[in-house]
Design an enzyme around this catalytic site. Structure first.
Site, PDB file in Angstrom:
ATOM      1  N   CYS B  85       0.801  -1.239   0.012  1.00 32.19           N
ATOM      2  CA  CYS B  85      -0.058   0.066  -0.126  1.00 32.19           C
ATOM      3  C   CYS B  85       1.024   1.169  -0.003  1.00 32.19           C
ATOM      4  O   CYS B  85       1.687   1.521  -0.875  1.00 32.19           O
ATOM      5  CB  CYS B  85      -0.958   0.059   1.180  1.00 32.19           C
ATOM      6  SG  CYS B  85      -2.196   1.144   0.936  1.00 32.19           S
ATOM      7  N   HIS B 190      -3.917  -5.023  -0.479  1.00 36.54           N
ATOM      8  CA  HIS B 190      -3.373  -5.833   0.798  1.00 36.54           C
ATOM      9  C   HIS B 190      -3.369  -7.060   0.637  1.00 36.54           C
ATOM     10  O   HIS B 190      -4.547  -7.941   0.937  1.00 36.54           O
ATOM     11  CB  HIS B 190      -4.204  -5.354   1.838  1.00 36.54           C
ATOM     12  CG  HIS B 190      -4.040  -3.566   2.200  1.00 36.54           C
ATOM     13  ND1 HIS B 190      -3.077  -3.251   3.117  1.00 36.54           N
ATOM     14  CD2 HIS B 190      -4.482  -2.630   1.628  1.00 36.54           C
ATOM     15  CE1 HIS B 190      -3.126  -1.825   3.168  1.00 36.54           C
ATOM     16  NE2 HIS B 190      -4.177  -1.633   2.144  1.00 36.54           N
ATOM     17  N   GLU B 192      -2.318  -9.195   3.137  1.00 35.82           N
ATOM     18  CA  GLU B 192      -2.494  -9.652   4.203  1.00 35.82           C
ATOM     19  C   GLU B 192      -3.939  -9.767   4.470  1.00 35.82           C
ATOM     20  O   GLU B 192      -4.479 -10.343   5.271  1.00 35.82           O
ATOM     21  CB  GLU B 192      -1.837  -8.722   5.269  1.00 35.82           C
ATOM     22  CG  GLU B 192      -2.317  -7.572   5.503  1.00 35.82           C
ATOM     23  CD  GLU B 192      -2.207  -6.246   4.596  1.00 35.82           C
ATOM     24  OE1 GLU B 192      -1.654  -6.640   3.727  1.00 35.82           O
ATOM     25  OE2 GLU B 192      -2.319  -5.035   4.994  1.00 35.82           O
TER      26      GLU B 192
END
Lengths: 251, 208
Positions: B85, B190, B192
């Site tokens: 990001c 993202h 994650e």
């Protein structure tokens, strides 16, 4: 192309999942960590926890729930309910929440919205608006729907966008728990008023209501609790249905 | 192997930590630190970043010697680094969020606001979008083209050299969402928070 999101919401009280009808009459129905994992495995685009009694009871339990959930679910996790300060937000984010939703605190003190969106970024600040119709307008309620602030919901939505909110979670109090569908008028008016994503909430009873929330209500995301929680529909069924209606969805 | 997540007060990094620990299990050490010696001696580095370009650059510069340590790691020693990001955005020369701010300058280019076409596109760009893989990247091993990833951002990285772009996503225009240049990797989305495909990208990076 960006997909519309389906967000199952889990109302949590004392670390257990409940879902009320019109904010009262709670039934106990499960472990939030396990439930969240079932949802994320089933394709939920995000998970939302609403700590419904957070304002006046022990808050530490929700931190533990968030911590455990964030180690098992790798989709975004939003937590709301009883968040009053920058410190509360910080704590939840440190436990693994990706976003927090602010309700009462944002009405009472707009500085908390301005400051938190600066400090943590707009992407993690969701403003929850509990709105109730009055004539041809809507008023914003606080304290889990108990207090009427008298503030116009549309004006408030715009103001929150200016203060740095990343998203708006709009709940129709008239519809919440009724299963007759979102307040489409409210959703589409707010969505047209702001340029940040709107999450529609309150009133879902079947899958067509989700379709309406996106197509007619112009919501970017649809939130529902009981239709998923009591197993009426799975997330997968909901997504396939939306897909069949031509709504862009992640499958 | 030691993989370090750089904790420079760039906002919420718990999800990054959780996902890397989930993927690494016991095979790889995941350290979260700003200790410069630990960073320099790592095998791989993750540079997360949330909030604005300016707030991340400011936070990074607040830690004495950190940007030098990162430069030594990524530019001199050419060890693998993954920016996520705003972590990716900081690779640019310059960012325009809040005010004009200098980035790390590793990949020439700028970071500007996504064109919302007069309100046609809501910002932030939040949610799941498909990635168009335009060039094979090592972190895309076993990732199918058009996989969905989770995005949340209002600004986009526009690199000068288009050859560094490994994937784009369609929102208002073709937004750069993944870059690779030698040892330098970055994703605008993202990983994650992108469920199993996101975790696979993390796994690919760990196993480079």
């Amino acid at each position: 192309m960006l997909k519309n999101r389906i967000i199952p919401c889990l109302d949590v009280k004392n670390g257990r999942v409940v879902k009320g009808i019109n904010f009262v009459d709670l039934k106990d129905a499960g472990d939030p960590v396990e439930q969240a994992k079932i949802y994320s495995d089933g394709g939920a685009d995000e998970i939302c926890f609403l700590d419904i009694t957070a304002s006046n009871e022990n808050r530490d339990i929700i931190y533990d729930v968030v911590k455990k959930t964030s180690k098992k679910c790798f989709v975004p996790l939003t937590v709301g309910g009883g968040i009053r300060s920058i410190e509360d937000i910080n704590k939840l984010l440190n436990c693994g929440a990706d976003k927090v939703s602010l309700n009462t605190a944002a009405v009472e003190n707009s500085k908390v919205v301005i400051d938190s969106s600066k400090k943590f970024g707009s992407q993690c600040i969701v403003i929850a608006i509990d709105a109730k119709r009055k004539g041809d307008k809507w008023e914003v309620f606080t304290h889990g729907g108990r207090n009427n602030s008298g503030i116009d919901a549309l004006e408030y939505a715009k103001q929150m966008e200016e203060n740095g909110a990343g998203e708006l979670l709009v709940t129709s109090m008239d519809r919440d728990g009724t299963q007759v569908g979102y307040d489409i008028d409210l959703m589409s008016k707010i969505s047209s008023k702001v340029n940040i994503p709107v999450i529609a909430s309150g009133g879902v009873g079947n899958l067509d209501h989700l379709v309406d929330g996106i197509k007619l209500g112009k919501a970017s995301a649809v939130l529902a609790a009981s239709i998923f929680h009591y197993g009426k529909y799975s997330i997968k069924e909901a997504k396939e249905y939306l897909d069949s209606k031509g709504i862009p969805i992640r499958i | 192997m030691n993989v370090t997540i750089v904790d420079y007060n760039s906002g919420n990094i718990s999800s990054v930590i959780n996902s890397f620990r989930e993927v690494a299990k016991d095979k790889v050490n995941i350290t979260v630190t700003t200790n410069l010696n630990k960073i320099k001696s790592s095998d791989k580095i993750i540079l997360p970043g949330q909030g604005s370009f300016k707030s991340c650059v400011d936070a990074l510069n607040k830690i004495n010697g950190l940007s030098d340590a990162l430069n030594e790691f990524a530019i001199n020693n050419k060890k693998p680094i993954l920016g996520i990001c705003v972590g990716l955005q900081m690779f640019a020369d310059i960012g325009y969020e809040e005010t004009e701010t200098k980035g790390l300058g590793w990949i020439s280019g700028k970071v500007s606001k996504i064109n919302d076409q007069n309100g046609k596109y809501k910002l932030p760009h939040i949610g799941w979008n498909q990635i168009d893989i335009i060039r094979n990247s090592k972190i895309f091993k076993d990732i199918e083209n058009k996989s969905h990833m989770y995005f949340v951002h209002s600004y986009e990285f526009i690199p000068e050299d288009k050859n560094v772009i490994s994937a784009t996503t369609d929102y208002s225009s073709n937004i750069v969402c993944s870059v690779e240049r030698e040892n330098i990797f970055g994703t605008q989305f993202h990983p994650e928070k992108s469920d199993k495909f996101g975790l696979k990208i993390i796994d690919n990076f760990i196993n480079l």
